[in-house]
Design an enzyme around this catalytic site. Structure first.
Site, mmCIF file in Angstrom:
data_model
loop_
_atom_site.group_PDB
_atom_site.id
_atom_site.type_symbol
_atom_site.label_atom_id
_atom_site.label_comp_id
_atom_site.label_asym_id
_atom_site.label_seq_id
_atom_site.Cartn_x
_atom_site.Cartn_y
_atom_site.Cartn_z
ATOM 1 N N ALA A 1 0.838 -1.197 0.000
ATOM 2 C CA ALA A 1 0.000 0.000 0.000
ATOM 3 C C ALA A 1 0.871 1.244 0.000
ATOM 4 C CB ALA A 1 -0.915 0.024 1.221
ATOM 5 N N ASP A 2 0.430 2.240 -0.747
ATOM 6 C CA ASP A 2 1.093 3.541 -0.711
ATOM 7 C C ASP A 2 0.368 4.505 0.215
ATOM 8 O OD1 ASP A 2 3.335 3.865 -3.020
ATOM 9 O OD2 ASP A 2 1.863 2.330 -3.527
ATOM 10 N N ARG A 3 -0.931 4.284 0.403
ATOM 11 C CA ARG A 3 -1.688 5.084 1.370
ATOM 12 C C ARG A 3 -2.958 4.329 1.728
ATOM 13 N NH1 ARG A 3 -2.155 11.293 2.125
ATOM 14 N NH2 ARG A 3 -0.321 11.266 0.775
ATOM 15 N N ALA B 1 -4.799 2.844 -1.509
ATOM 16 C CA ALA B 1 -4.166 3.203 -2.782
ATOM 17 C C ALA B 1 -2.922 2.348 -2.952
ATOM 18 C CB ALA B 1 -3.796 4.679 -2.792
#
Length: 377
Positions: free
Chosen positions: A255-257, A265
């Site tokens: 996950a990036d966010r 995201a």
């Protein structure tokens, strides 16, 4: 930025840091070349992040912090007060955060460093004390990330084994690259796969090629082969067929966010995998450190999605090779998509596994508060 070719590191480290010197493994050249890039200041760090010499949310945050640490370590003179030093650091951090907007780890690291240097500046008698505090904090981030990844791997592997009631070995599909190359070491989603392999319960890891930058075929496959993990590379478009064939027991991604409700995201194509997993009755997991959670946003609707250069689709090798698409065609190239919490089975963190428990969203704020309360004793 200068380059220095080296032989393949047995520990496969994407970040090499020691005594004010920073080198990054140039991931654009893998798997054909193993070349390290010298990072001398925040300008080099910004370029390395933006141009994807380094990628992966944890590694991006660490790179930004260490590039600034290297710069201030090598400052010959600084004629200013402690407050001036804190402002200098704050401005550099704002600049570094602009390199890639979607990954929350970067902004989280910058915020923490800003708060630290402001606190130190309020009580310091000279600027050097502020600079030293920033350097030490960046170095701790590097050390903590490896420990965090190994904890994610442990919790994730144990959780997946509990879900596998028939006690047979587990085959896992992953997307993009979430291993040693995307972190300070070991990895998040790939860390779970590593842990499953180390405990002898992994049947096979499947990795997608991850178009258009091919992080899966170039990087994840490279790591899996490097560690002698049984693995198979597939085209992105083959994932649904693989699931239908009954060859996948679980899907796990990074996950990036992550929003407060669990909307996540991650690399473009993640959402498609989640929907396919849901259709085939396969659990879909997210593995990420708590630093990837942005509890200030309520849902994925608030996540800014970075759009990459059209060259990545128009040309081979992630935009660096020859043109393959028709001239004049328009391009939409989002780097990420948002997978809603409703199709995520659980989120694996370094402090444990968060589940939805029958609801449509995750109580991530509650989980973080519980962790904070338990660590205060």
């Amino acid at each position: 930025m200068g380059t220095d070719g080296v032989e393949q590191d047995k520990l496969l480290r994407s970040i090499r840091y020691k005594d004010g010197s920073l080198q990054l493994l140039d991931q654009r050249k893998l798997p054909l070349e193993t070349t390290y890039v010298d990072i001398r200041d925040s300008k080099d760090g910004w370029a390395a992040i933006s141009e994807m010499v380094v990628r992966g949310a944890p590694a991006i945050a660490i790179t930004a912090s260490l590039s600034l640490a290297v710069e201030i370590s090598n400052l010959r003179t600084f004629n200013g007060t402690p407050s001036d030093a804190a402002l200098f650091i704050s401005n550099k951090l704002d600049y570094l955060v602009s390199s890639r907007p979607t990954a929350v780890n970067l902004s989280d690291a910058a915020t923490k460093l800003k708060e630290l240097v402001q606190k130190v500046a309020a009580n310091a008698s000279e600027a050097q004390a502020v600079f030293q505090a920033c350097i030490e904090a960046a170095e701790i981030m590097l050390e903590d990330d490896v420990a965090s990844n190994k904890a994610i791997g442990h919790f994730g592997a144990r959780f997946l084994q509990k879900q596998q009631t028939d006690r047979r070995k587990i085959s896992v599909l992953t997307h993009c690259n979430t291993g040693s190359l995307a972190t300070a070491g070991y990895g998040t989603a790939l860390g779970v796969i590593r842990s499953l392999h180390e405990t002898g319960v992994l049947e096979r890891a499947y990795c997608t090629e991850t178009r258009p930058f091919n992080q899966g075929s170039r990087l994840t496959a490279f790591e899996l082969v490097h560690d002698n993990i049984p693995a198979t590379l597939i085209a992105d478009s083959a994932a649904a067929a693989l699931m239908k064939a009954g060859r996948v027991d679980a899907v796990i991604v990074g996950a990036d966010r992550v929003a407060a409700n669990g909307d996540t995201a991650n690399k473009i194509g993640t959402y498609s995998l989640a929907l396919s997993a849901l259709h085939h009755g396969i659990p879909f997991y997210v593995a990420a450190p708590l630093t990837s959670i942005d509890s200030s946003i309520s849902s994925g609707e608030e996540i800014v999605i970075e759009e990459r250069s059209a060259k990545e689709l128009l040309r081979t090798h992630g935009g660096m090779g020859e043109q393959v698409a028709a001239s004049g065609i328009s391009v939409w190239n989002p780097a990420f998509d948002v997978t809603p919490a409703t199709v995520i089975s659980a989120i694996v963190t370094e402090k444990g596994v968060i589940t939805r428990e029958g609801t449509d969203s995750f109580d991530i704020r509650g989980f973080i508060e519980k962790v904070a309360a338990s660590s205060s004793y």
